[in-house]
Design a protein around this motif. Structure first.
Motif, PDB file in Angstrom:
ATOM      1  N   ALA A 103       0.823  -1.217   0.000  1.00 57.12           N
ATOM      2  CA  ALA A 103       0.000   0.000   0.000  1.00 57.12           C
ATOM      3  C   ALA A 103       0.852   1.259   0.000  1.00 57.12           C
ATOM      4  O   ALA A 103       0.398   2.318  -0.421  1.00 57.12           O
ATOM      5  N   SER A 106       2.125   0.978  -4.117  1.00 59.45           N
ATOM      6  CA  SER A 106       1.137   1.023  -5.190  1.00 59.45           C
ATOM      7  C   SER A 106       0.092   2.080  -4.869  1.00 59.45           C
ATOM      8  O   SER A 106      -0.544   2.036  -3.818  1.00 59.45           O
ATOM      9  N   GLU A 109      -3.463   0.542  -4.208  1.00 60.71           N
ATOM     10  CA  GLU A 109      -3.634  -0.068  -2.888  1.00 60.71           C
ATOM     11  C   GLU A 109      -3.575   0.986  -1.784  1.00 60.71           C
ATOM     12  O   GLU A 109      -4.255   0.865  -0.758  1.00 60.71           O
ATOM     13  N   GLN A 112      -6.989   2.485  -1.500  1.00 58.18           N
ATOM     14  CA  GLN A 112      -7.933   1.519  -0.957  1.00 58.18           C
ATOM     15  C   GLN A 112      -7.842   1.474   0.565  1.00 58.18           C
ATOM     16  O   GLN A 112      -8.854   1.418   1.270  1.00 58.18           O
TER      17      GLN A 112
END
Length: 416
Positions: A103, A106, A109, A112
């Protein structure tokens, strides 16, 4: 003697090793296989006691286990994942949450995780095909941002205002390997419209100290190329950014080391653009020391020194004078055949230094990212008027950079 391991110690992190040596650390450099070629030119092998490259994770780990590793630091984005894994094995007390490593690397991610925690984040989708994308676009409005999920320096980022431009930006990204020579995963986000800021922090034991806040100006359409940024530590907005970025770093499991984050203020509220788990790249950190009493590199060294613990500051250090970093760009493509007349800007009252990417004999394209820009210029002065005047003089002088190119010669290789 305790050891510090720096993974991919390029760009601004080349300044770390000399300071860490001064405070008594043994230094090891590890180079990850995914390192972009343009970073390697900044490597300073002589700053390290040992350099490891071209080895598997298990081989690197076995070699490092011979030392008393105190901390592992990522010098660039490309070294972040490996640094997380090594720290988890060698110095867990100085590591970041390994389960959230993806996370932090990326952008998809990352958002998210933020949305799951209830923090402000822009809507996004991973591009799979144009039919699915058109369905996602329903009831949404332009502009959008298209970018690789993993990149650096603005490479591949496009702002689009209609579907043909969106399709073109996606096609361009899909057909171009990333800065790390990988097949890209392309992210489409609703564009944040507001004022962009950079927040540079250093963390230790989950205490996040804000060192610098920069106000960013970019081209607002097409390629969002960086124009300049102004140090605004004394600005009231820094208080909002400090509170917000601490929540973001906690959410992403960041506990130790430097971070470089980009945040947009939209209608008075902060929203994350991205977090980069490393130092602010393309910087001359010592220029900031007389202005704020420290810099991103020095504060990172402080965080690793037992006699200089971090403090949970409510605001970044007060700045004593104005400071700007401005970018100079190529507006044409061609082969660099000569150097510009640097003396014309080096004699300006506010001039403090430069990072030049104008290398004779190389081929360049018109600038579309930090790595493809011509140079970075650093200005500081007690008078904002002096900086403003010098800024305009440099922008006029910038046009002479294209005179250093032979645009008629077809490139055998273009710097990307």
């Amino acid at each position: 003697m305790e050891s510090i391991v720096i993974v991919n110690g390029f760009s601004t992190s080349v300044y770390l090793a000399p300071y860490l040596r001064k405070v008594g650390f043994h230094l090891v450099h590890v180079e990850d296989e995914s390192t972009p070629k343009y970073f390697k030119s900044s490597h300073r092998e002589y700053n390290y006691d040992l350099c490891i490259e071209g080895k598997s994770f298990s081989e690197v780990l076995s070699e490092l286990e011979l030392f008393n590793v105190y901390a592992v630091i990522a010098g660039t984005d490309s070294g972040s994942s490996l640094a997380d894994k090594l720290a988890n094995q060698l110095c867990p007390q100085k590591s970041n949450d390994l389960s959230l490593s993806a996370a932090r690397n990326s952008k998809h991610e990352m958002f998210q995780v933020l949305m799951a925690a209830g923090l402000t984040a822009t809507e996004q989708t991973i591009f799979r095909n144009f039919s699915l994308l058109e369905a996602w676009l329903e009831n949404k409005t332009y502009p959008y941002v298209v970018k690789p999920t993993i990149s650096s320096g603005g490479t591949g980022v496009r702002i689009v205002h209609d579907f043909p431009s969106l399709r073109s930006a996606i096609t361009e990204n899909v057909s171009t390997r990333t800065i790390y020579d990988e097949e890209p995963e392309v992210l489409v986000q609703t564009a944040l419209v507001g004022q962009e800021y950079i927040v540079n922090t250093v963390s230790a034991s989950s205490i996040h100290e804000v060192v610098e806040v920069w106000k960013v100006q970019r081209n607002k359409s097409g390629v969002p190329i960086l124009s300049h940024m102004e140090l605004v530590n004394n600005n009231d907005v820094s208080l909002i950014l400090v509170e917000y970025i601490r929540k973001v770093l906690d959410c992403l499991g960041w506990r130790s080391g430097p971070c470089h984050s980009e945040v947009m203020i939209v209608n008075g509220k902060p929203s994350l653009i991205e977090v980069n788990p490393r130092l602010h790249g393309d910087m001359l950190p010592d220029i900031l020391t007389p202005i704020i009493g420290t810099n991103h590199v020095l504060k990172t060294v402080d965080s690793l020194s037992l006699d200089k613990p971090l403090a949970k500051n409510l605001a970044p250090p007060i700045q004593s004078e104005f400071c700007i970093k401005m970018m100079l760009h190529f507006h044409e493509s061609g082969k660099i055949i000569k150097q510009p007349n640097w003396s014309l800007i080096e004699k300006l009252d506010s001039y403090k230094g430069k990072i030049s990417r104008i290398v004779n004999g190389t081929y360049v394209s018109s600038s579309h990212s930090v790595s493809t820009s011509a140079a970075s210029i650093f200005l500081s002065h007690p008078s904002k008027k002096v900086i403003s005047n010098d800024f305009q003089k440099i922008k006029e002088w910038e046009l002479s950079i294209d005179e250093c190119l032979n645009s008629n010669e077809l490139p055998r290789k273009v710097i990307l």
